[in-house]
Design an enzyme around this catalytic site. Structure first.
Site, PDB file in Angstrom:
ATOM      1  CG  HIS A   1       9.928  50.370  40.843  1.00 29.51           C
ATOM      2  ND1 HIS A   1       8.957  51.274  41.191  1.00 29.51           N
ATOM      3  CD2 HIS A   1      10.910  51.101  40.245  1.00 29.51           C
ATOM      4  CE1 HIS A   1       9.337  52.498  40.851  1.00 29.51           C
ATOM      5  NE2 HIS A   1      10.514  52.421  40.264  1.00 29.51           N
TER       6      HIS A   1
ATOM      7  CE  LYS B   1      13.102  59.598  40.506  1.00 32.35           C
ATOM      8  NZ  LYS B   1      12.490  58.267  40.760  1.00 32.35           N
ATOM      9  CG  ASP B   2       8.733  66.944  40.768  1.00 32.39           C
ATOM     10  OD1 ASP B   2       8.087  65.961  41.156  1.00 32.39           O
ATOM     11  OD2 ASP B   2       8.856  67.233  39.568  1.00 32.39           O
ATOM     12  NE  ARG B   3       8.252  60.320  41.226  1.00 31.35           N
ATOM     13  CZ  ARG B   3       8.724  60.487  40.015  1.00 31.35           C
ATOM     14  NH1 ARG B   3       8.514  61.645  39.393  1.00 31.35           N
ATOM     15  NH2 ARG B   3       9.408  59.535  39.403  1.00 31.35           N
TER      16      ARG B   3
ATOM     17  CG  ASP C   1      11.460  55.237  46.518  1.00 29.09           C
ATOM     18  OD1 ASP C   1      12.377  54.403  46.494  1.00 29.09           O
ATOM     19  OD2 ASP C   1      11.292  56.083  45.609  1.00 29.09           O
ATOM     20  CG  HIS C   2      10.417  51.909  44.518  1.00 28.56           C
ATOM     21  ND1 HIS C   2      11.450  51.533  43.692  1.00 28.56           N
ATOM     22  CD2 HIS C   2      10.167  53.216  44.242  1.00 28.56           C
ATOM     23  CE1 HIS C   2      11.820  52.566  42.951  1.00 28.56           C
ATOM     24  NE2 HIS C   2      11.059  53.605  43.268  1.00 28.56           N
TER      25      HIS C   2
ATOM     26  CG  HIS D   1      13.812  52.915  36.248  1.00 28.77           C
ATOM     27  ND1 HIS D   1      12.836  51.951  36.185  1.00 28.77           N
ATOM     28  CD2 HIS D   1      13.426  53.774  37.230  1.00 28.77           C
ATOM     29  CE1 HIS D   1      11.892  52.219  37.079  1.00 28.77           C
ATOM     30  NE2 HIS D   1      12.236  53.314  37.736  1.00 28.77           N
TER      31      HIS D   1
ATOM     32  CB  THR E   1       9.155  57.492  43.170  1.00 32.04           C
ATOM     33  OG1 THR E   1      10.152  56.657  42.580  1.00 32.04           O
ATOM     34  CG2 THR E   1       9.816  58.663  43.871  1.00 32.04           C
TER      35      THR E   1
ATOM     36  CG  ASP F   1      13.794  56.775  43.836  1.00 25.89           C
ATOM     37  OD1 ASP F   1      13.304  55.678  43.531  1.00 25.89           O
ATOM     38  OD2 ASP F   1      13.282  57.861  43.530  1.00 25.89           O
TER      39      ASP F   1
END
Length: 541
Positions: A482, A159-161, A347-348, A304, A77, A35
């Site tokens: 981002h 992270k859940d996602r 993811d980014h 971040h 994300t 991530d």
């Protein structure tokens, strides 16, 4: 004596003419998403990565796609994890952000929220999640469909996602971190209760163990010459204002479990969880291919908070490199070298902190969305008689209240045009346009296509904002973010390693959406239902 020879010749001829008699697949597929990993991190820290670590081993023994890009906006994300495993884009799979304003439900929606299921593993509501908002199948779904659901598919991330969206709809489980309890949890969508091995894992209370260790640099502080070496006001520092190496984390034991994510210990925790799942669930231990989707969330939290040019970010990747190397050794031992197929991507990416760029004469700035919201509200009230026409600004888009416009008999196109004229006068806005008129807008490629690929009308706003390069949405107090089309957010690493993968490198443009169809061809299963990507020919060959 003649018949056995004839039979041997016939069998040899059949195999020669028709190829192998059984479908060849790896025992295990391991997908790794880091991530907020900018592509340049592969080479920025290359000289500091260990020879037996993860990144050098993947680069030197695997196949690197060095010009891999994200073909949509926003580059966040949830969209990234969904697109990697579906081979699709938000316009099709429906995950248009980490959250969005849903026009049909007339409310804000979190990407994986699902109030119909309960948390499994704790008494918090952090497990009320599922993949129901994801409209396409994933490569894991297709793998299970190909063998009547005999494969095991598991997703793991803080992270859940990052766990749910890669695992897909028919996954055996997805596990994520409950930052209120320090335990790993799941959802009633997958399970009725946690498996015994996971209960045992949670009893170790590893979060407290990591807190006791604190966080100091892996090497002497003065060797981090690739990073900013002094405290800066533009570091938001989620570990405590004014704190620095060595970070004392013992104060968080039993008090706050969310801080583990903002340290490299979050990656360690994720890997330990992944190893436990692999062993307990016997992934890759028979002839039926399994899939383990792992996402390392901590680099995003660290980025971040401290920004890409921080010692914290560098140390995080040096430590991740070491642990990835150990994980590859673990896979070699448990699954067998050459018996598993692994890919690593992101993811980014992330932008440099604007105030850091300004120190070096690079134009940059911040767009304050709250000020924009307030300015728009006042202007709309003066023009149309109400300040409630604007609902919010999210994912770089202005969301307007359509029902209110109908009730007040306002012309939607007039309200949008008025709003666009206003935002174009604000700092940092390069251009803005009505999303429902996207096809008529003059934008250069590939920028226009990226906005088209991100447009799902029921889950999008009304006005798309495009910022000047190096201008960030919010984060004025420090740190970075981002979400835009620019290379610092959309240029990501992609490396293939293991089963049937030879060393090599490609510099042609490859898209994030090409990962899933490449896996589909390697596994000889159907592509996900929303797939728009193309198999990467160099990998297939």
């Amino acid at each position: 004596m003649q018949k056995p020879v004839t039979l041997f010749v016939w069998m040899f001829s059949f195999v020669s003419l028709h190829g192998q008699t059984t479908v060849q697949r790896p025992k295990l597929v391991v997908g790794i998403v880091v991530d907020q990993m900018r592509w340049d991190y592969l080479y920025r820290y290359y000289d500091r990565y260990a020879e037996n670590g993860g990144f050098k081993r993947l680069l030197n023994q695997g196949f690197a796609c060095d010009n891999t890009v994200i073909p949509y906006t926003p580059t966040v994300t949830a969209c990234g994890h969904a697109s990697i495993y579906t081979g699709s884009v938000p316009a099709i799979h429906g995950i248009t952000g980490n959250g969005w304003w849903d026009r049909q439900l007339h409310q804000s929606i979190y990407c994986t929220q699902d109030a119909s299921v309960k948390t499994i593993g704790s008494k918090t509501k952090l497990g009320q999640m599922s993949p129901k908002n994801l409209l396409s199948t994933t490569i894991g779904d297709e793998l299970k469909l190909a063998n009547n659901f005999k494969s095991k598919v598991i997703g793991i991330a803080l992270k859940d996602r990052g766990a749910i969206l890669p695992a897909g709809h028919s996954a055996d489980a997805a596990y994520w971190y409950d930052n209120k309890t320090g335990d790993w949890i799941s959802s009633g969508y997958y399970l009725k209760e946690l498996p015994k091995w996971m209960k045992t894992f949670n009893k170790k209370k590893l979060a407290d163990h990591y807190y006791k260790q604190g966080w100091n640099t892996m090497y002497p502080l003065d060797t981090y010459v690739q990073s900013t070496d002094e405290p800066k006001p533009y570091k938001s520092n989620s570990l405590g204002a004014g704190s620095h190496f060595p970070y004392d984390l013992k104060k968080y034991i039993g008090v706050s479990y969310n801080h583990i994510s903002v340290t490299p210990h979050g990656n360690s925790f994720t890997l330990e969880m992944s190893k436990a799942a692999l062993v307990a669930e016997q992934l890759g231990q028979d002839s039926i291919t399994d899939l383990l989707a792992i996402s390392f969330s901590s680099p995003d939290y660290i980025g971040h908070s401290f920004g890409p040019n921080s010692i914290e970010a560098e140390d995080g990747f040096l430590r991740l490199d070491k642990e990835l190397g150990e994980f590859l050794d673990f896979l070699d031992e448990k699954t067998g070298k050459g018996q598993y197929l692994l890919f690593l991507t992101a993811d980014h990416g992330a932008a440099q902190v604007p105030r850091f760029l300004k120190e070096h004469n690079v134009p940059a700035g911040h767009v304050n969305t709250q000020k924009m919201f307030d300015t728009l509200s006042l202007s709309l009230k003066a023009k149309f008689g109400t300040a409630d026409l604007i609902i919010n600004i999210t994912n770089g888009q202005v969301v307007l209240d359509h029902q209110l416009m109908i009730n007040l008999k306002l012309n939607k196109e007039e309200v949008i045009a008025w709003s666009i004229d206003l935002v174009l006068k604000l700092p940092g806005i390069a251009t803005a346009f009505a999303l429902d008129a996207l096809e008529k807008i003059t934008l250069i490629e590939p920028v226009k296509t990226r906005f088209v690929n991100g447009y799902f009308p029921a889950r999008n706003g009304d006005i798309q904002l495009i910022y000047f390069p190096q201008w960030l949405e919010d984060f004025e107090s420090g740190g970075t973010t981002h979400g835009v089309w620019n290379p610092y957010d959309s240029h990501i690493p992609l490396i293939w390693y293991g089963w049937h993968i030879g060393p090599g490198k490609s510099y042609r443009e490859i898209q994030m959406t090409d990962i899933a169809p490449t896996l589909a061809h390697l596994l000889q299963v159907q592509m996900p239902s929303g797939n728009i990507g193309k198999p990467i020919a160099e990998i297939i060959k």
